[in-house]
Design an enzyme around this catalytic site. Sequence first.
Site, mmCIF file in Angstrom:
data_model
loop_
_atom_site.group_PDB
_atom_site.id
_atom_site.type_symbol
_atom_site.label_atom_id
_atom_site.label_comp_id
_atom_site.label_asym_id
_atom_site.label_seq_id
_atom_site.Cartn_x
_atom_site.Cartn_y
_atom_site.Cartn_z
ATOM 1 C CB CYS A 68 -0.791 0.118 1.515
ATOM 2 S SG CYS A 68 -0.100 0.257 3.103
ATOM 3 C CG ASP A 70 1.896 5.076 3.411
ATOM 4 O OD1 ASP A 70 0.868 5.901 3.870
ATOM 5 O OD2 ASP A 70 3.283 5.874 2.463
ATOM 6 C CB CYS A 138 0.065 8.856 6.759
ATOM 7 S SG CYS A 138 -0.064 8.485 4.865
#
Lengths: 165, 509
Positions: A68, A70, A138
């Site tokens: 994904c 990250d 995030c």
Amino acid sequence: MMLRTAGRWLLGPASGVEAAPAAALAAAAARRGYHERVVDHYNNPRNVGSFDKDDADVGTGIVGAPACGDVMKLQIRVDEGSGRIVDARFKTSGCGSAIASSSVASEWVKGKQMEEVGELRTREIAKHLSLPPVKLHCSMLAEDAIKAAVKDYEAKKGKLVKADE
Amino acid sequence: MKDRTALRIGSTTLRSRKYLIRRLPPPHQLPSGLAAIPKSPRGGAGTPKLQPSPPSAMALSRHLLPHFLRRGGPAVRALSTAAAPAAAVSSAEEDEESVTVKGVRISGRPLYMDMQATTPVDPRVLDAMLPFNLSRYGNPHSRTHLYGWESDAAVEAARARVASLVGADPREIFFTSGATECNNIAVKGVMRFYRDRRRHVITTQTEHKCVLDSCRYLQQEGFEVTYLPVRNDGLVDLAQLEDAIRPDTGLVSVMAVNNEIGVVQPLEEIGRICKEKDVPFHTDAAQALGKIPIDVNRMGIGLMSLSGHKIYGPKGVGALYLRRRPRIRVEPQMSGGGQERGIRSGTVPTPLVVGFGAACEIAAQEMDYDHRRVSALQQRLLDGIRAQVDEVVINGSMEHRYPGNLNLSFAYVEGESLLMGLKEVAVSSGSACTSASLEPSYVLRALGVEEDMAHTSIRFGIGRFTTEEEVDRAIELTVRQVKKLRDMSPLYEMAKAGIDLKSIEWSQH
């Protein structure tokens, strides 16, 4: 002469209009673009680096998935006596918001007690950085990284204690 | 008034083209390379001359614009009270000559390395277009007066130029609003016309969104669509294509040059297969026009979509090529007065079409020179980056590629964060975070690129106006950012420590 005035009149508002879009563009860019704190953390990330994973007082949390996009690694150094986090380091591979979120997280955990740190919430990071909704994951990842680091440290401590016994 | 008819455009007073040239600062005051409005270098002169390169259109305007803007500025703006506060802001911006980009102020404008998204209009094209805005502004369909006749003559001349660039007859070219509209007409129009006998469409997984979306639309109407996979190098498998063709196949659509990865498909072979099986062959040649030689007869092309703003022409214009022998029929998508032989109703926009024609003419003359020059620049970019950074992967075939498109993946670095650091270079990425959804580019996925590598891709576009200095600066900035991000990357750290990243179980939330 009349033609010239007519031309000027026709193009007067037009040339004024070309000034307005410039201002609008700047505003749009500011809205669409990154908050200056995100850019600041990206340009001058705090606490980038690594501790030795095998140190007794270091907890390491690695979260995320390359799929994904990250991956965050957060390491905390804890003072054994007081249970206070004295230092933190992070390494992140991800978008600007992910880097900024982990940088912010690494700053905020410093000097806090381990129990306190578990209360750090996603929305505080998101608010500090003015993250848009699409980037909220995030900051969630940053929260997860902190929790994972704390868990890792406690697991290490638990193992050591067991080994002593 | 001592001057004759004068028209102000912005704050520039244009009396004639000669005025524009006369008012340039004398050559010794201009930076080297901008000494004159360029004439195209003719013929093949052995080695490509990289210095002096044709001046970047934007460099030209960047140097000339302050010169013009200083004249008569306040007088023009004072006329419009509504714009007064905005004028103050804009003059402040112009004085500083700085631009705010992504929250950061930089001086000047970014280097443009995104030629696949769009291209600057060639100054010679703009020259050709201007009279049709200002004085010869008739509607080309007006049959009764001079304005219409001269406009029509200009449109037909432009049509001939476009046709000659692709080896077609002018009667086979139909002007539209762009390649997206052409693709819609081609896919939907052909299938709907032959809806009784032909129910099947073949296309590839790497097509442009407008083709894929039109196919999806047809699926809802009851047609069947085969989306052919591509190989790892981006090329379509010809044997698979041949197998996929059925008796009721109405269209095969394969784009000539891919916009994301720059791969050139084997058009002649595909055309030959389609001709054998008697299936119309449509190709989206928006990125290919004027860059690789196209001959509709040699390549067996039945329909072709062309776009103006990819070959240094204006935005908002395109052309559809429809073969006459054997005649390919389409159902029109725009109803109206029957312009463009009933294929596409609507007033043909003369200035845009004239610009498109001029761009095609220039492209025909300069294709070889541009190709050699762009190849050299691409090699320079690639060598420069590879010399300083390891683990760089090129997405797509290197042999069958248009050199102006370089799509690179930097391992262990995420695309959006790299773009954020490349503030002074305008490039594009196939990364998830830059698209609205969190999915990486479908083209890269179709190539079989791993998801983590798909996130890290950057597309560099090099064009006619790209200079060596721009390429060198892009290399410098890219390498610096990649190194900085790799220092920050846990994946790089783990890979250097010898850990196999595929063996780790990631914890997701």
